[in-house]
Design a protein around this motif. Structure first.
Motif, PDB file in Angstrom:
ATOM      1  N   CYS A  57       0.840  -1.201   0.000  1.00 25.83           N
ATOM      2  CA  CYS A  57       0.000   0.000   0.000  1.00 25.83           C
ATOM      3  C   CYS A  57       0.878   1.254   0.000  1.00 25.83           C
ATOM      4  O   CYS A  57       1.989   1.234   0.535  1.00 25.83           O
ATOM      5  N   GLY A  58       0.350   2.318  -0.539  1.00 27.13           N
ATOM      6  CA  GLY A  58       0.980   3.636  -0.421  1.00 27.13           C
ATOM      7  C   GLY A  58       2.402   3.672  -0.954  1.00 27.13           C
ATOM      8  O   GLY A  58       2.691   3.216  -2.064  1.00 27.13           O
ATOM      9  N   THR A  59       3.281   4.199  -0.128  1.00 21.70           N
ATOM     10  CA  THR A  59       4.676   4.334  -0.521  1.00 21.70           C
ATOM     11  C   THR A  59       5.308   2.969  -0.806  1.00 21.70           C
ATOM     12  O   THR A  59       6.099   2.823  -1.746  1.00 21.70           O
ATOM     13  N   ALA A  60       4.941   1.961  -0.010  1.00 22.62           N
ATOM     14  CA  ALA A  60       5.489   0.617  -0.221  1.00 22.62           C
ATOM     15  C   ALA A  60       5.049   0.074  -1.586  1.00 22.62           C
ATOM     16  O   ALA A  60       5.797  -0.652  -2.258  1.00 22.62           O
ATOM     17  N   SER A 104       6.092  -3.963   3.407  1.00 19.71           N
ATOM     18  CA  SER A 104       5.448  -3.153   4.442  1.00 19.71           C
ATOM     19  C   SER A 104       6.475  -2.666   5.462  1.00 19.71           C
ATOM     20  O   SER A 104       7.210  -3.466   6.032  1.00 19.71           O
ATOM     21  N   SER A 106       5.673  -1.142   8.429  1.00 18.17           N
ATOM     22  CA  SER A 106       5.200  -1.458   9.782  1.00 18.17           C
ATOM     23  C   SER A 106       5.036  -2.951  10.013  1.00 18.17           C
ATOM     24  O   SER A 106       5.149  -3.422  11.139  1.00 18.17           O
ATOM     25  N   GLY A 107       4.725  -3.671   8.951  1.00 22.20           N
ATOM     26  CA  GLY A 107       4.410  -5.091   9.109  1.00 22.20           C
ATOM     27  C   GLY A 107       3.030  -5.314   9.691  1.00 22.20           C
ATOM     28  O   GLY A 107       2.665  -6.440  10.042  1.00 22.20           O
ATOM     29  N   THR A 109       0.085  -3.463   8.327  1.00 19.51           N
ATOM     30  CA  THR A 109      -0.952  -2.924   7.453  1.00 19.51           C
ATOM     31  C   THR A 109      -1.979  -4.010   7.120  1.00 19.51           C
ATOM     32  O   THR A 109      -1.645  -5.050   6.555  1.00 19.51           O
ATOM     33  N   SER A 157       6.651   8.156   4.955  1.00 21.79           N
ATOM     34  CA  SER A 157       7.734   7.197   4.841  1.00 21.79           C
ATOM     35  C   SER A 157       8.861   7.737   3.953  1.00 21.79           C
ATOM     36  O   SER A 157       8.619   8.197   2.840  1.00 21.79           O
ATOM     37  N   LEU A 241       2.656  11.823  -3.869  1.00 22.79           N
ATOM     38  CA  LEU A 241       2.055  11.335  -2.611  1.00 22.79           C
ATOM     39  C   LEU A 241       2.623  12.099  -1.408  1.00 22.79           C
ATOM     40  O   LEU A 241       1.882  12.521  -0.518  1.00 22.79           O
ATOM     41  N   VAL A 366      -1.702   1.469   9.382  1.00 13.66           N
ATOM     42  CA  VAL A 366      -3.137   1.417   9.091  1.00 13.66           C
ATOM     43  C   VAL A 366      -3.626  -0.002   9.335  1.00 13.66           C
ATOM     44  O   VAL A 366      -3.529  -0.874   8.467  1.00 13.66           O
TER      45      VAL A 366
HETATM   46  C1  F6R Z   1       3.245   7.421   2.860  1.00 13.50           C
HETATM   47  C2  F6R Z   1       3.083   6.321   3.804  1.00 13.50           C
HETATM   48  C3  F6R Z   1       2.014   5.292   3.551  1.00 13.50           C
HETATM   49  C4  F6R Z   1       2.565   3.883   3.821  1.00 13.50           C
HETATM   50  C5  F6R Z   1       1.444   2.842   3.686  1.00 13.50           C
HETATM   51  C6  F6R Z   1       1.952   1.430   3.889  1.00 13.50           C
HETATM   52  O1  F6R Z   1       4.308   8.235   3.217  1.00 13.50           O
HETATM   53  O2  F6R Z   1       3.802   6.221   4.767  1.00 13.50           O
HETATM   54  O3  F6R Z   1       1.534   5.390   2.244  1.00 13.50           O
HETATM   55  O4  F6R Z   1       3.597   3.627   2.939  1.00 13.50           O
HETATM   56  O5  F6R Z   1       0.436   3.102   4.634  1.00 13.50           O
HETATM   57  O6  F6R Z   1       2.465   1.245   5.165  1.00 13.50           O
HETATM   58  P1  F6R Z   1       3.385   0.019   5.514  1.00 13.50           P
HETATM   59  O7  F6R Z   1       4.631   0.127   4.706  1.00 13.50           O
HETATM   60  O8  F6R Z   1       3.645   0.120   6.984  1.00 13.50           O
HETATM   61  O9  F6R Z   1       2.610  -1.221   5.154  1.00 13.50           O
END
Ligand code: F6R
Length: 369
Positions: A57-60, A104, A106-107, A109, A157, A241, A366
């Motif tokens: 998701c997102g940046t990942a 991920s 955070s591990g 999400t 991130s 983003l 998240v």
């Molecule tokens: C953007 C950001 C989010 C995370 C996304 C995935 O700067 O931080 O888009 O990249 O919520 O989170 P992880 O990598 O923890 O699964």
């Protein structure tokens, strides 16, 4: 705690050279071969893989988009990248020969976790690329490659992204090494280039004052557009983003080749457009195409902010602002091209009076779908 920096985000941006080095640590042996013993999926299983699917998701997810170019190039295995939130709802085609990579920071999400559970139920192997030791996603995966970026506190991130990229390159190169492709020499050369990338990131960080100044001058704008091509396209998405989440501005990233198919209608007088220019070596055709794009948008009034390799002179006449990055192999360019965009977003957000570590409405991890 912030080590003298005004925000965790600035601290984490500055930590990137070290973070990148830490991701590589112990994973390349003296002869330049990769030793990813921690990827406990046996070599014979990796040799049988006929499809790679990256979920994030997102940046990942942006790291995953870049990884696709590397994986397909170095391994010749077809690779799909999908938003984790879309993945399991479309009945994806998966079996024992599919390698799913869950990326991920955070591990935790939830969407990514649900995607990997779905993949494992279908018999696919799951490799996690993760920054948080012992978190849920690596615990539920068949194997994990930790990014070792250290704790990332700022919601946006930065260092996690760069280290996710490095981990993705390592996996791509390792798959190439295990399977033996015609790119063996190139793989060895890229492993060497990766070892010096930390210094290149450091150099970029040392030249950011003009970027900060530019960012401050754009604080009153409504829109910033980002264009890129090849691996520069996900970099453009990532730049947009960062600006959305930190500066609360309308920001969009486009594939430069799509301009004529719609987005060029957005170009009006003095709209800032950040353009990530591919390396003139390697993919010179793409560089030339992007130079024409820069001319086209400038002729329509855009204020062009050009991110280009040192020594690339073709872009100079069309750049209202030029941001130089060190020359790297084409596929590694995102490691240096993303950094100025992080600095840009952070400074612009600060100039607009926003709290960069805690953007409104966002959480660091998240854990709901
Ligand atoms: C953007 C950001 C989010 C995370 C996304 C995935 O700067 O931080 O888009 O990249 O919520 O989170 P992880 O990598 O923890 O699964």
């Amino acid at each position: 705690e912030k080590g003298g920096y005004a925000s965790f985000m600035l601290k984490e941006i500055a930590e990137q050279p070290k973070a990148v080095t830490d991701t590589l640590l112990g994973r390349i042996d003296g002869s330049g071969s990769l030793t990813l013993d921690e990827v406990r999926i046996p070599a014979n299983v990796l040799r049988e893989v006929d499809k790679v699917v990256i979920v994030a998701c997102g940046t990942a997810f942006h790291a995953g988009l870049i990884a696709k170019y590397a994986i397909e190039h170095w391994t010749r295995i077809p690779c799909e990248v999908e938003l984790a939130s879309e993945f399991r709802y479309r009945d994806p085609i998966l079996d024992q020969q599919t390698l799913v990579i869950a990326v991920s920071q955070s591990g935790e999400t939830m969407d990514t976790l649900m995607a990997l559970r779905h993949a494992r139920e279908q018999g696919a192997r799951v490799l996690a690329i993760c920054n948080t030791n012992g978190s849920t996603i690596p615990r539920e995966s068949d194997a994990v490659l930790y990014t070792h970026a250290g704790p990332e506190v700022a919601v946006a991130s930065t260092k996690a992204f760069l280290t996710q990229l490095v981990a993705c390159y390592l996996v791509a190169l390792y798959l190439g090494q295990v399977r033996g492709t015609k790119w063996a020499d190139e793989i060895r050369a890229v492993v060497r280039d990766l070892s010096s990338i930390s210094g290149a990131v450091e150099r970029v960080l040392g030249t950011m004052e003009p970027v900060r100044e530019l960012a401050r001058s754009l604080a009153g704008k409504d829109t910033v557009l980002f264009l890129g091509r090849h691996v520069g396209y996900p970099v453009a998405l990532e730049g947009a983003l960062k600006l959305k989440e930190l500066a609360y501005m309308h920001a969009e990233g486009f594939a430069a080749g799509e301009l004529k198919h719609g987005p060029i209608a957005l170009i009006e007088d003095d709209v800032p457009v950040v353009v990530v220019v591919p390396s003139p070596r390697g993919r010179s055709v793409l560089r030339d195409k992007i130079v024409s794009n820069i001319q086209e948008i400038r002729a329509r009034g855009a204020r062009t902010i050009v991110v280009a390799e040192e020594g690339d002179e073709a872009v100079v006449p069309y750049a209202d602002h030029l941001i130089r990055i060190p020359a790297t192999p084409t596929l590694l360019q995102p490691l240096v091209a993303t950094v100025p965009l992080q600095v840009f977003a952070c400074e612009l957000a600060t100039a607009r009076g926003n709290e960069v570590d805690q953007p409104r409405n966002l959480a660091k991890s998240v854990t709901v779908e």
